[in-house]
Motif scaffolding. Structure first.
Motif, short mmCIF file in Angstrom:
data_model
loop_
_atom_site.label_atom_id
_atom_site.label_comp_id
_atom_site.label_asym_id
_atom_site.label_seq_id
_atom_site.Cartn_x
_atom_site.Cartn_y
_atom_site.Cartn_z
N ILE A 8 0.87 -1.18 0.00
CA ILE A 8 0.00 0.00 0.00
C ILE A 8 0.90 1.23 0.00
N LYS A 9 0.78 2.05 -1.05
CA LYS A 9 1.67 3.18 -1.23
C LYS A 9 1.02 4.53 -0.94
N ASN A 10 -0.31 4.55 -0.83
CA ASN A 10 -0.97 5.81 -0.50
C ASN A 10 -1.00 5.96 1.02
N ARG A 11 -0.70 7.16 1.49
CA ARG A 11 -0.52 7.41 2.92
C ARG A 11 -1.77 7.15 3.76
N ALA A 12 -2.94 7.30 3.18
CA ALA A 12 -4.19 7.11 3.93
C ALA A 12 -4.54 5.63 4.09
N GLY A 13 -3.84 4.75 3.39
CA GLY A 13 -4.14 3.33 3.46
C GLY A 13 -5.44 3.01 2.73
N GLY A 49 -15.49 -6.40 3.94
CA GLY A 49 -14.31 -7.21 4.20
C GLY A 49 -13.03 -6.42 4.02
N ILE A 50 -12.98 -5.64 2.95
CA ILE A 50 -11.78 -4.85 2.65
C ILE A 50 -11.55 -3.79 3.73
N ILE A 51 -12.61 -3.10 4.12
CA ILE A 51 -12.47 -2.06 5.14
C ILE A 51 -12.04 -2.66 6.48
N THR A 52 -12.61 -3.80 6.85
CA THR A 52 -12.26 -4.40 8.14
C THR A 52 -10.86 -5.03 8.13
N LEU A 53 -10.25 -5.13 6.96
CA LEU A 53 -8.88 -5.64 6.88
C LEU A 53 -7.92 -4.69 7.60
N GLY A 54 -8.28 -3.41 7.64
CA GLY A 54 -7.44 -2.44 8.37
C GLY A 54 -6.06 -2.29 7.80
N ALA A 55 -5.95 -2.23 6.49
CA ALA A 55 -4.65 -2.14 5.83
C ALA A 55 -4.19 -0.68 5.75
N SER A 56 -3.02 -0.42 6.29
CA SER A 56 -2.50 0.94 6.32
C SER A 56 -1.27 1.10 5.42
N TYR A 57 -0.75 2.32 5.40
CA TYR A 57 0.41 2.68 4.58
C TYR A 57 1.57 1.70 4.80
N LYS A 58 2.18 1.30 3.71
CA LYS A 58 3.35 0.41 3.66
C LYS A 58 3.05 -1.03 4.09
N THR A 59 1.78 -1.40 4.16
CA THR A 59 1.41 -2.77 4.49
C THR A 59 1.52 -3.63 3.23
N ASP A 60 2.09 -4.82 3.36
CA ASP A 60 2.14 -5.75 2.23
C ASP A 60 0.83 -6.51 2.14
N ALA A 73 -7.18 -10.49 -13.52
CA ALA A 73 -7.76 -9.98 -12.28
C ALA A 73 -6.68 -9.52 -11.31
N VAL A 74 -5.67 -10.36 -11.11
CA VAL A 74 -4.58 -10.02 -10.18
C VAL A 74 -3.86 -8.77 -10.67
N GLU A 75 -3.57 -8.70 -11.95
CA GLU A 75 -2.85 -7.54 -12.49
C GLU A 75 -3.67 -6.26 -12.35
N ALA A 76 -4.98 -6.33 -12.57
CA ALA A 76 -5.85 -5.15 -12.47
C ALA A 76 -5.91 -4.64 -11.03
N ILE A 77 -6.04 -5.53 -10.07
CA ILE A 77 -6.10 -5.12 -8.66
C ILE A 77 -4.74 -4.59 -8.22
N ALA A 78 -3.67 -5.27 -8.57
CA ALA A 78 -2.32 -4.81 -8.20
C ALA A 78 -2.02 -3.44 -8.79
N ALA A 79 -2.53 -3.16 -9.98
CA ALA A 79 -2.33 -1.85 -10.62
C ALA A 79 -2.94 -0.73 -9.81
N LEU A 80 -4.08 -0.98 -9.15
CA LEU A 80 -4.69 0.04 -8.29
C LEU A 80 -3.74 0.43 -7.16
N PHE A 85 -4.19 4.28 -5.86
CA PHE A 85 -5.63 4.49 -5.97
C PHE A 85 -5.95 5.89 -6.51
N GLU A 86 -4.98 6.44 -7.27
CA GLU A 86 -5.10 7.76 -7.90
C GLU A 86 -5.41 8.86 -6.89
N GLU A 87 -4.88 8.71 -5.67
CA GLU A 87 -5.11 9.71 -4.62
C GLU A 87 -3.98 10.70 -4.47
N GLU A 88 -2.79 10.37 -4.95
CA GLU A 88 -1.67 11.28 -4.74
C GLU A 88 -1.05 11.69 -6.05
#
Length: 88
Positions: A8-13, A49-60, A73-80, A85-88
């Motif tokens: 996760i590369k965006n600071r807000a997670g 499910g995704i929100i409750t994962l609690g994934a933050s900045y720099k999490t693998d 599918a994997v490539e499309a999700i990994a690209a986000l 997530f086009e936030e920065e």
């Protein structure tokens, strides 16, 4: 099964907006798609499910998929994640 590890590369997670983007993207594929963090594995088509994962900045995160279009599918999700997530 295809899988790829991303960070996760965006600071807000992962919050509501990135979670919605993941679900929208995952829903375009027939494959079962999952996100894994530590020992948790959730369905990438489930916004709660995704929100409750609690994934933050720099999490693998491991993105995995199983089905007829698993590689795309994997490539499309990994690209986000790569595009922050086009936030920065």
């Amino acid at each position: 099964m295809k899988q790829k590890t991303t960070t996760i590369k965006n600071r807000a997670g992962i919050h509501a907006r990135p979670a919605a983007l993941i679900v929208q993207t995952a829903s375009q594929f027939e494959s079962n798609i999952f996100l894994e963090k530590d020992t948790e594995k959730i369905n990438a088509k489930s916004i709660m499910g995704i929100i409750t994962l609690g994934a933050s900045y720099k999490t693998d995160i491991i993105v995995s998929a199983e089905g007829s279009d698993e590689e795309e599918a994997v490539e499309a999700i990994a690209a986000l994640f790569e595009k922050k997530f086009e936030e920065e």
